[in-house]
Design an enzyme around this catalytic site. Sequence first.
Site, PDB file in Angstrom:
ATOM      1  N   CYS A   2      59.396  39.402  53.009  1.00  0.00           N
ATOM      2  CA  CYS A   2      59.535  40.177  51.769  1.00  0.00           C
ATOM      3  C   CYS A   2      58.240  40.020  51.004  1.00  0.00           C
ATOM      4  O   CYS A   2      57.944  38.948  50.475  1.00  0.00           O
ATOM      5  CB  CYS A   2      60.726  39.674  50.946  1.00  0.00           C
ATOM      6  SG  CYS A   2      60.929  40.554  49.386  1.00  0.00           S
ATOM      7  N   GLU A 103      59.656  47.278  52.931  1.00  0.00           N
ATOM      8  CA  GLU A 103      59.102  46.896  54.218  1.00  0.00           C
ATOM      9  C   GLU A 103      58.307  48.086  54.744  1.00  0.00           C
ATOM     10  O   GLU A 103      58.574  49.236  54.382  1.00  0.00           O
ATOM     11  CB  GLU A 103      60.195  46.497  55.218  1.00  0.00           C
ATOM     12  CG  GLU A 103      60.886  45.172  54.910  1.00  0.00           C
ATOM     13  CD  GLU A 103      59.986  43.950  55.034  1.00  0.00           C
ATOM     14  OE1 GLU A 103      58.797  44.124  55.430  1.00  0.00           O
ATOM     15  OE2 GLU A 103      60.428  42.840  54.729  1.00  0.00           O
TER      16      GLU A 103
END
Length: 228
Positions: A2, A103
Amino acid sequence: MCGRYTLTIEQEALQVALGIEGLFHPAPRYNIAPTQQAPVIFHEEGRTVSTAMRWGLVPSWAKELSIGNRMINARSETVHEKPSFRSAFRVGRCLIPADGFFEWKAEERGKIPFWIHLESGEPFTFAGLRESWRSPEGESVNTFTILTTRANDFLRPLHERMPVILPPEARGVWLAPSEDPGALQRLMVPFPDVPLAVREVSTRVNSPRNDDAACIHPELPDAGNDLA
């Protein structure tokens, strides 16, 4: 992993959604990046409190603040034994409020950003660790990292890892004092596929200088949930 996330909800609505009074979140954020300040929730003297901290954990023994640039995430499988994280895992567990994360997927046209969030649009909390570091000049800097686990089936086509998202019933357990790594490990599992949604978004999010609603707008008119 992340490397960017969002917290677009207003402060008052966030406090109600998480059931935490006095939660620090002065403005919606659409592209929270490493080294930036973001709200963190933790227990202190029997109370649940919140303050802003720097993203990128710096162990208390570190000589330089810059080490935190490499510690924005911690692998849940080994966090209890790694020298950089094991102290924070014992006594510095915290919650990181968010309502989405990004992402990037490599395609022929380049790395394409996707925004992952709950279908309901509600905020949630990442499992995090916090640490206080003191500079040679005596300045105290509070820092945090976000734990990751293996990706669920829904997100695996996008990335092999995902942040640990704690359901509401696990938040109190995560913050409570505990010396049982096994019990904590059982909380650090992939989030269920069904409540999640994903969409391709603008490459505007690629720059941490951009922090506005355009970062989560669909890049294409037909952008949807297909990761295949």
